[in-house]
Design a protein around this motif. Structure first.
Motif, short mmCIF file in Angstrom:
data_model
loop_
_atom_site.label_atom_id
_atom_site.label_comp_id
_atom_site.label_asym_id
_atom_site.label_seq_id
_atom_site.Cartn_x
_atom_site.Cartn_y
_atom_site.Cartn_z
N VAL A 136 59.65 45.66 47.62
CA VAL A 136 59.69 47.00 48.18
C VAL A 136 58.32 47.63 47.94
O VAL A 136 57.58 47.22 47.04
CB VAL A 136 60.85 47.82 47.55
CG1 VAL A 136 60.62 48.04 46.09
CG2 VAL A 136 61.09 49.11 48.28
N SER A 137 57.99 48.58 48.76
CA SER A 137 56.69 49.23 48.68
C SER A 137 56.88 50.69 48.30
O SER A 137 57.67 51.40 48.91
CB SER A 137 56.04 49.12 50.06
OG SER A 137 54.90 49.92 50.11
N GLY A 156 54.61 53.99 47.66
CA GLY A 156 53.27 54.60 47.67
C GLY A 156 52.19 53.54 47.80
O GLY A 156 51.15 53.61 47.16
N ASP A 157 52.47 52.53 48.63
CA ASP A 157 51.55 51.43 48.90
C ASP A 157 51.33 50.51 47.69
O ASP A 157 50.38 49.73 47.67
CB ASP A 157 50.20 51.94 49.42
CG ASP A 157 49.66 51.00 50.51
OD1 ASP A 157 50.48 50.34 51.17
OD2 ASP A 157 48.44 50.91 50.65
N VAL A 158 52.20 50.60 46.69
CA VAL A 158 52.17 49.64 45.58
C VAL A 158 53.46 48.81 45.65
O VAL A 158 54.55 49.37 45.77
CB VAL A 158 52.07 50.37 44.22
CG1 VAL A 158 52.19 49.38 43.06
CG2 VAL A 158 50.76 51.14 44.13
N PRO A 159 53.32 47.49 45.61
CA PRO A 159 54.51 46.65 45.76
C PRO A 159 55.28 46.48 44.44
O PRO A 159 54.70 46.45 43.36
CB PRO A 159 53.93 45.31 46.19
CG PRO A 159 52.57 45.28 45.58
CD PRO A 159 52.08 46.70 45.54
N GLU A 160 56.59 46.37 44.57
CA GLU A 160 57.46 46.00 43.44
C GLU A 160 58.28 44.80 43.88
O GLU A 160 58.56 44.62 45.07
CB GLU A 160 58.40 47.15 43.08
CG GLU A 160 57.72 48.38 42.52
CD GLU A 160 57.32 48.23 41.06
OE1 GLU A 160 57.75 47.26 40.42
OE2 GLU A 160 56.56 49.08 40.58
#
Lengths: 141, 141
Positions: free
Chosen positions: B31-32, B34-38
């Motif tokens: 999942v993304s 704030g443009d950081v992936p998890e």
């Protein structure tokens, strides 16, 4: 220390997490593009504190991961336990000739034959892991 | 049709991809934020065209995935072949009582005992897959 039915999930420290990661070779890299996630399976090698993988030059994987935040996951299980390790970090292409010995080792166990390739290193900012006891579900509330 | 050394990567159609996915039970959801992936490992069940999983109520996984674009990956391998299937779609919490039979089946094979849980369904927008021949690396250019 192992999890059990009473404490079915055990948080691992970064050293234990890294050691589990270093013993495996298949993981998945997640990247975010305009707030939409992408995920790719990769063969990797843990080498001197970075997660190294190789992929075809110009591939979507390279274009989307380079100089970006990435999340990386690998896992494994036995009959009684399962574990998962997650790395948050950034990815960068290695210059030609770097990491030669590690690179050769990586190429030898990669699934996907690739004739023109680049090496990419994920430098971790955070390494976390969990170990699970596998067992029947508990009574529900 | 199987890949070979000459054509080491075979693109699978959505039906073949779904069938491989349906035969497995461990995947990873990306999942993304704030443009950081998890990225999270999940036990899942393919059920009537959706990917169903359960997780603890109020968990980070639920908060980050609901009503968002997600990418989901699962894979497997034998000595000669490997495959990977990727789903792009959106995730939503199922209402209580929905999917009861499937839900019970899912709970029985989940690794992580959870006493208060929600069921989440990933509705696919796209299902893609690839099968790889595992073999030695080819000569380099």
């Amino acid at each position: 220390m192992m999890p059990d039915q009473e404490h079915p999930v055990l948080e691992l420290d970064s050293t234990d997490s890294w050691n589990l990661l270093a013993g495996s070779e298949l993981g998945r890299i997640a990247v975010s593009v305009g707030d939409v996630p992408e995920i790719f399976p990769i063969n990797y090698l843990a080498h001197e504190g970075v997660v190294l993988f190789c992929t075809a030059e110009g591939s979507k994987l390279v274009n989307l991961t380079i100089n970006r935040h990435v999340a990386f996951e690998t896992d494994g299980f036995t009959e009684d336990f399962a574990w998962s390790v997650i790395v948050h970090g950034t990815a960068e292409i290695l210059p030609n000739g770097a990491q030669t010995e590690a690179a050769e080792k990586l190429l030898q166990h990669s699934w996907i034959p690739t004739v023109k390739y680049v090496f990419v290193a994920i430098t971790p900012e955070q390494v976390t892991g969990r170990r699970f006891a596998r067992g029947p579900a508990p009574d529900r509330w």
